[in-house]
Design an enzyme around this catalytic site. Structure first.
Site, PDB file in Angstrom:
ATOM      1  N   GLU A   1       0.834  -1.214   0.000  1.00  0.00           N
ATOM      2  CA  GLU A   1       0.000   0.000   0.000  1.00  0.00           C
ATOM      3  C   GLU A   1       0.866   1.262   0.000  1.00  0.00           C
ATOM      4  OE1 GLU A   1      -3.596   0.828   1.562  1.00  0.00           O
ATOM      5  OE2 GLU A   1      -4.391  -1.157   1.117  1.00  0.00           O
TER       6      GLU A   1
ATOM      7  N   ASP B   1      -6.175  -3.056   8.833  1.00  0.00           N
ATOM      8  CA  ASP B   1      -7.038  -3.717   7.860  1.00  0.00           C
ATOM      9  C   ASP B   1      -6.492  -5.089   7.484  1.00  0.00           C
ATOM     10  OD1 ASP B   1      -8.211  -1.264   8.015  1.00  0.00           O
ATOM     11  OD2 ASP B   1      -7.751  -0.652   5.958  1.00  0.00           O
TER      12      ASP B   1
END
Ligand code: ADP
Ligand code: MG
Length: 391
Positions: A165, A177
């Site tokens: 990410e 997450d």
């Protein structure tokens, strides 16, 4: 996701069936927002929507990737994952950034990953704040782990996905997450400590449902607004260090100490820091309420969290505020708050199971009359984290 369906479609594309199948869920966070990158505490659950990937190694040193839902294919040389990140990013279509990024992260971490073929699907609604990106990343990471015979912990998987990410999407997100997607436990919220990287399952009280409502709003520039919050928290730490040299993160500042120190911080840094300090305490209090079966107290903490995200952290918006206000006024609702990063996306509500149908109907109707928008509403089951198995 049905492994057989994905496997059949894999076979139609690549000519033989896949070697393995991995799946990973999206998540909803009950309490503890924007605290993972401050070494804080959070309390997410997995939801019943998953990403599923069918995958085989190949001998061609090529990576072939098919997003079944998008009907899109992308291929690259396995060696491209060793090349310059900027070049890799520039040559990867947006939809493929996450799976390619995860491959890149594994290679950068030293794993011997050559050519592979993959076909994947994702049921988690994209951009709703339920982390379709984490579901996809963790499904791929779980697939690579099985393929290479390495058994990584939830935080280790999450770290590799976080590298993807940061590197590919440019969002300086925390570990929540991906860790939740990897390690969640059915029927439980997962208490996570982002300093010690310990997790503990906390049973959800009997008689409650988790309701997720997607506001339908997507804000532009979410990544830069997110990164700005990360920076503001870092600045708060730097400024607090003058008074408390031992402070490494906002986790180190108890709420009682913050009251004494707050004057040293300029707005909006002070407000951001206050949110984080108090939100971490709310998670501590929330665990105690869940363990005592006190749904009312937990709901109040959710409401307080929303108000803090709205007023102090400033990541809400009129639509999420409308959902939170309506949700908190409905019969059977214990508390409603925005979940995930904010800037649009979804709210989560804790609701009495006996009242859940009426709650969902009323929430939808009143939201539409308040905003003119149509919410998507799901009753979620807290499920297990990622799995991977050879076919
Ligand atoms: P969120 O994680 O909150 O859902 P993100 O913007 O982080 O939102 O991730 C959404 C991205 O994930 C999409 O832009 C796309 O790249 C990818 N994605 C989501 N669903 C799918 C899907 N079904 N197939 C392929 N890629 C998907
Ligand atoms: Mg995401």
């Amino acid at each position: 996701v049905r492994p057989d369906d994905v496997g059949e479609r894999f076979e139609r594309i690549y000519g033989t069936g896949p070697r393995l199948f991995a799946q990973a869920p999206g998540r909803v966070n009950l309490l503890g927002e924007h605290v993972d990158y401050n070494q804080g505490l959070a309390l997410p659950c997995a939801i019943q929507f998953e990403a599923g990937v069918a995958l085989s190694e190949n001998t061609s040193n090529r990576i072939r990737l098919t997003a079944l839902d998008l009907d899109s294919e992308h291929t690259l040389d396995a060696a491209d994952l060793e090349s310059d990140l900027d070049r890799l990013r520039a040559t990867t279509p947006d939809w493929a950034l996450y799976p390619v990024g995860v491959g890149w992260a594994w290679v950068q971490a030293g794993y011997d990953l050559r050519g592979w073929d993959a076909a994947y699907t994702c049921e988690v609604p994209a951009g709703s704040g339920l982390s379709s990106s984490a579901a996809i990343e963790v499904a791929f990471s779980s697939a690579f782990g099985l393929l290479l015979g390495v058994d990584l912990s939830g935080p280790e998987i999450a770290k590799l996905c976080q590298d993807a990410e940061h590197g590919m999407a440019g969002v300086r997100s925390g570990l929540m997450d991906q860790w939740a997607s990897s390690s969640a436990i059915k029927g439980h919220a997962l208490w996570m400590d982002f300093r010690s990287l310990e997790a503990r399952p906390i049973p959800l009280p009997d008689g409650v449902a988790i309701v997720v409502a997607d506001s339908g709003v997507r804000r532009a520039l979410t990544a830069s607004a997110y990164n700005q919050r990360v920076d503001e928290c870092r600045q708060a730490v730097v400024q607090l260090r003058d008074a408390l040299p031992s402070v490494e993160s906002l986790r180190d500042v108890p709420p009682s100490a913050f009251v004494e120190l707050a004057d040293r911080l300029q707005p909006p840094i002070r407000q951001r820091a206050q949110h984080v300090v108090e939100e971490i305490q709310r998670v501590r209090d929330g665990v105690a309420s869940l363990q005592a079966g006190d749904k009312t107290a937990f709901g109040h903490l959710m409401q307080a969290s929303h108000a803090s995200l709205r007023d102090l952290y400033q990541v809400s918006g009129p639509e999420l505020d409308a959902l939170a206000e309506i949700g908190s006024s409905l019969r059977g609702g214990y508390g409603t708050r925005l979940t995930g990063a904010g800037f649009g996306g979804s709210t989560v509500s804790l609701v009495d199971v006996d009242a859940v149908d009426g709650f969902c109907r009323e929430l939808s109707e009143r939201y539409r009359s308040a905003t003119g928008m149509q919410a998507k509403i799901w009753v979620c089951q807290a499920g297990d984290g990622a799995t991977a198995a050879f076919v």
